[in-house]
Motif scaffolding. Sequence first.
Motif, PDB file in Angstrom:
ATOM      1  N   GLY A   1       0.814  -1.216   0.000  1.00  0.00           N
ATOM      2  CA  GLY A   1       0.000   0.000   0.000  1.00  0.00           C
ATOM      3  C   GLY A   1       0.848   1.266   0.000  1.00  0.00           C
ATOM      4  N   VAL A   2       1.931   1.273   0.779  1.00  0.00           N
ATOM      5  CA  VAL A   2       2.845   2.436   0.758  1.00  0.00           C
ATOM      6  C   VAL A   2       3.362   2.646  -0.663  1.00  0.00           C
ATOM      7  CG1 VAL A   2       5.010   3.397   1.640  1.00  0.00           C
ATOM      8  CG2 VAL A   2       3.539   2.067   3.170  1.00  0.00           C
ATOM      9  N   ILE A   3       3.694   1.550  -1.323  1.00  0.00           N
ATOM     10  CA  ILE A   3       4.240   1.627  -2.688  1.00  0.00           C
ATOM     11  C   ILE A   3       3.215   2.152  -3.686  1.00  0.00           C
ATOM     12  CG2 ILE A   3       5.040   0.168  -4.607  1.00  0.00           C
ATOM     13  CD1 ILE A   3       6.451  -1.588  -2.525  1.00  0.00           C
ATOM     14  N   LYS A   4       1.944   1.818  -3.477  1.00  0.00           N
ATOM     15  CA  LYS A   4       0.911   2.125  -4.457  1.00  0.00           C
ATOM     16  C   LYS A   4       0.112   3.393  -4.125  1.00  0.00           C
ATOM     17  CE  LYS A   4      -0.980  -1.347  -6.645  1.00  0.00           C
ATOM     18  NZ  LYS A   4      -0.158  -1.538  -7.840  1.00  0.00           N
TER      19      LYS A   4
ATOM     20  N   VAL B   1      10.982  14.603  -2.775  1.00  0.00           N
ATOM     21  CA  VAL B   1      10.379  13.623  -3.683  1.00  0.00           C
ATOM     22  C   VAL B   1      11.185  12.310  -3.640  1.00  0.00           C
ATOM     23  CG1 VAL B   1       9.796  13.115  -6.081  1.00  0.00           C
ATOM     24  CG2 VAL B   1       9.472  15.436  -5.179  1.00  0.00           C
ATOM     25  N   PHE B   2      12.502  12.461  -3.589  1.00  0.00           N
ATOM     26  CA  PHE B   2      13.349  11.276  -3.471  1.00  0.00           C
ATOM     27  C   PHE B   2      12.966  10.461  -2.237  1.00  0.00           C
ATOM     28  CE2 PHE B   2      16.953   9.108  -1.617  1.00  0.00           C
ATOM     29  CZ  PHE B   2      17.458   8.389  -2.684  1.00  0.00           C
ATOM     30  N   LEU B   3      12.763  11.143  -1.099  1.00  0.00           N
ATOM     31  CA  LEU B   3      12.447  10.413   0.142  1.00  0.00           C
ATOM     32  C   LEU B   3      11.097   9.712   0.062  1.00  0.00           C
ATOM     33  CD1 LEU B   3      13.814  12.826   2.902  1.00  0.00           C
ATOM     34  CD2 LEU B   3      14.885  10.759   1.980  1.00  0.00           C
ATOM     35  N   VAL B   4      10.147  10.313  -0.641  1.00  0.00           N
ATOM     36  CA  VAL B   4       8.867   9.627  -0.858  1.00  0.00           C
ATOM     37  C   VAL B   4       9.118   8.281  -1.517  1.00  0.00           C
ATOM     38  CG1 VAL B   4       6.745   9.671  -2.242  1.00  0.00           C
ATOM     39  CG2 VAL B   4       7.445  11.720  -0.970  1.00  0.00           C
ATOM     40  N   HIS B   5       9.936   8.288  -2.560  1.00  0.00           N
ATOM     41  CA  HIS B   5      10.206   7.027  -3.257  1.00  0.00           C
ATOM     42  C   HIS B   5      11.144   6.130  -2.457  1.00  0.00           C
ATOM     43  CE1 HIS B   5       7.952   7.945  -6.844  1.00  0.00           C
ATOM     44  NE2 HIS B   5       8.381   9.189  -6.727  1.00  0.00           N
ATOM     45  N   PHE B   6      12.019   6.738  -1.666  1.00  0.00           N
ATOM     46  CA  PHE B   6      12.878   5.941  -0.798  1.00  0.00           C
ATOM     47  C   PHE B   6      12.027   5.184   0.229  1.00  0.00           C
ATOM     48  CE2 PHE B   6      17.098   5.635   1.519  1.00  0.00           C
ATOM     49  CZ  PHE B   6      17.792   5.146   0.431  1.00  0.00           C
ATOM     50  N   ALA B   7      10.984   5.831   0.728  1.00  0.00           N
ATOM     51  CA  ALA B   7      10.062   5.148   1.650  1.00  0.00           C
ATOM     52  C   ALA B   7       9.339   4.013   0.926  1.00  0.00           C
ATOM     53  CB  ALA B   7       9.061   6.144   2.235  1.00  0.00           C
TER      54      ALA B   7
ATOM     55  N   THR C   1      15.397   7.137  -8.273  1.00  0.00           N
ATOM     56  CA  THR C   1      14.357   6.505  -7.457  1.00  0.00           C
ATOM     57  C   THR C   1      13.785   5.263  -8.143  1.00  0.00           C
ATOM     58  OG1 THR C   1      12.692   7.978  -8.422  1.00  0.00           O
ATOM     59  CG2 THR C   1      13.674   8.651  -6.335  1.00  0.00           C
ATOM     60  N   ARG C   2      13.528   5.362  -9.446  1.00  0.00           N
ATOM     61  CA  ARG C   2      12.917   4.219 -10.119  1.00  0.00           C
ATOM     62  C   ARG C   2      13.921   3.086 -10.329  1.00  0.00           C
ATOM     63  NH1 ARG C   2      10.169   8.462  -9.600  1.00  0.00           N
ATOM     64  NH2 ARG C   2       7.992   8.491 -10.264  1.00  0.00           N
TER      65      ARG C   2
END
Lengths: 236, 236, 236, 236
Positions: free
Chosen positions: A72-75, D60-66, D127-128
């Motif tokens: 869910g965090v990912i999506k 934004v990086f940290l969002v994807h890192f999470a 990130t991706r």
Amino acid sequence: MKHHSKTPMDHSPYGQSFTLWRDGCPTAWQDYTDHAFVEGLRSGSLPRAAFLHYLVQDYVFLVHFARAWSLGVIKADTLDEMKSCARTVDALVNHEMALHVTTCAAADIDEATLFAATEEFETLAYTRYVMDAGLHGDYLDLMAALAPCCFGYGEIGLRLAGSAEPGTPYQDWIKTYADAGYQNTMKAVGRMMDMALERRLGPDPTLSPRWPRLQHRFATATRLESAFWDMGLRAG
Amino acid sequence: MKHHSKTPMDHSPYGQSFTLWRDGCPTAWQDYTDHAFVEGLRSGSLPRAAFLHYLVQDYVFLVHFARAWSLGVIKADTLDEMKSCARTVDALVNHEMALHVTTCAAADIDEATLFAATEEFETLAYTRYVMDAGLHGDYLDLMAALAPCCFGYGEIGLRLAGSAEPGTPYQDWIKTYADAGYQNTMKAVGRMMDMALERRLGPDPTLSPRWPRLQHRFATATRLESAFWDMGLRAG
Amino acid sequence: MKHHSKTPMDHSPYGQSFTLWRDGCPTAWQDYTDHAFVEGLRSGSLPRAAFLHYLVQDYVFLVHFARAWSLGVIKADTLDEMKSCARTVDALVNHEMALHVTTCAAADIDEATLFAATEEFETLAYTRYVMDAGLHGDYLDLMAALAPCCFGYGEIGLRLAGSAEPGTPYQDWIKTYADAGYQNTMKAVGRMMDMALERRLGPDPTLSPRWPRLQHRFATATRLESAFWDMGLRAG
Amino acid sequence: MKHHSKTPMDHSPYGQSFTLWRDGCPTAWQDYTDHAFVEGLRSGSLPRAAFLHYLVQDYVFLVHFARAWSLGVIKADTLDEMKSCARTVDALVNHEMALHVTTCAAADIDEATLFAATEEFETLAYTRYVMDAGLHGDYLDLMAALAPCCFGYGEIGLRLAGSAEPGTPYQDWIKTYADAGYQNTMKAVGRMMDMALERRLGPDPTLSPRWPRLQHRFATATRLESAFWDMGLRAG
């Protein structure tokens, strides 16, 4: 265009989406929440062996449930959705699983044993179905598959808290889910799901072409909950 | 109806990895490949209703099996691995499923009905377990979960081709898997898996700390094959 | 070098969804399809080194594009969607990549070298963005990210086929995408995407709350196409 | 067969795996940790516009890192691995991102703006790439791609804490990473990674055929860190 004819509108405290999904598969929902296993918890007649067998499998279930909320965090599309899912992972890993660990420790089953327990088919079916709902679809597909466990345990906990036989040895289990902490978390999760649906499907999600599929996911997960109770009883 | 005792040199034509995995869970493997459902196919005693119920679920299984092999394309490290997985997706979607479609059409079940069939728990458990093996681990975890279906059907097809009662109505099914096309594809898949293991774990993969987990995945998928046959018989 | 102004009725042969997406980010689309790299292919002025550098990276791109279409098989809701994605994987792995292999072989670059080429940042950014669009969202999120490559190359191929300098050494590249085989495949992919959108969002997908996000995915992938051409030119 | 000749053994406090990976790509590591952007933080000469541009992209990086650490929860093999990943998600979402939010708020950039910021290509690429490392491989592939950010910021924070010009306006940033809280978390993450490698690859992971690929992932993520600093400077 409204769902105006549901006269005895039994709005759930867990939100509108859940209410709609639940009322969209009433027989499956009743099979799950009024299951003989649940009645055994209430009356205290559930054999200890059945409860422990269930509890070990439910521990494994929660491991995968934490994985599914991590998906869910990912999506997630919004920061609130991310935080809600991350909080739930934390609650599962650091709180709800503690009940299982404590109860099982009292029966001489340690946590390493729990983590390595051989999964019953019902555990495999339910947990992997939820994971794949997320891989296959989007955030909503995942939420529809996660909802029956969250809110069904909430309903069962509340009902049993008001009706359990005083002597039932399963008071700790009942308290875990009747507890204000669990209930408030579920209300917040329900609000988050309502907003997630509106954000993607508009103000009346039942008008979306995707609605039947989401309803189907909810109903499938509900049937898998009943099978999970059946599995528990088998060991009694 | 038993397999004759295995000499230590009973190398499978499907490669060394499969031989090791199969011989690492002999009881589960025998339960699967000598199942009463298989004997019913051989002798012809399997009720038609059981076969059709199985076939509908197996069609759904193949849909998810094609998804799992597509996950193999995503997780491959080499061009050969990618091509092998892509070829298998094509073989499943465009060939193996055709047997199901043709046979079911003769029983007035069209392909749209097949695709939309309600999944039995055994179908859910097996298919989603395989998908999640790939999401959870790497290419090898996925291959270990895919192997029992591939090579078990190969073994069963070959054995029944040499032992089936002449009057069994299940000759088409037997031919599909005894056929040189299927057998050669499985030999190539077995070679690909051997190379995939060596590439990641070295010349003796059983020395890797990961081996027990891969063996466990193979054994779990094998148990899920037996459960799938049980499900078929239930409808007989 | 500009596109002539579009009348409101400039429907693309690749379907309505693509037409809407393209016309929703006209500047980004023109930057991509009228890029100096494309003009160099048309006029023949593109340095060979730039073309080969692009081609090596584009080979790596196609490897990941095949992975992304495989993710489409995993995320499909219908048998037609599955088959369309599986066909595309096959076309990429067994056909489109052949142009790259043949052309690079003539420049003494073998396929193993192509597969192992160090990825430029632009290749990483584009390919992984598309993969993650699929992991993050549903089938439509993936399709919106896949569309600019599919249909942009279709448009460019057609335009250059009618305008290329006779002496350009890039006729093989142009033919690959102007070819009836490629064009017909793209028309079929466009129809599939139109149906996929209608199936999930209803007859007018632009009314769905999800539309801006899908448009954003299409525009981002389009910008990443321009960056990919920039990367090619850098090596000239 | 040992790595015995690394005489000036500069063991990192973040564990053996990181030390090996870092020393396996010394030029890339130095480019990243001694980057002009870092020197600008130390001396205070970094333009505020560059810092803010970096900070928005880093949010934004940290969002994807999470999201990537959440993928770690999904791919973990042990309860300790799950808990370590879940704790990191919590630390990112509820703590590290707070620095960004506070600092940006002081520059009139609110959190909704941060969350919706247009991603630079360097942000997309990095990130991706990390997300796809997890989808493509197993837990170790993901860890190798996550390590450069974790431990590089740890090294930079410590070094700048001891060498920064007193008047640099970037003391808050430096403190965030020099802080005992961050440092201790990274030591724990380093131990977890060491155990994760040993568990899957044996006591000397460099002997595994998978080692070069893991090293390659670490080096690629390290190069993407340098590109991220470059992106920050571009806006100065």
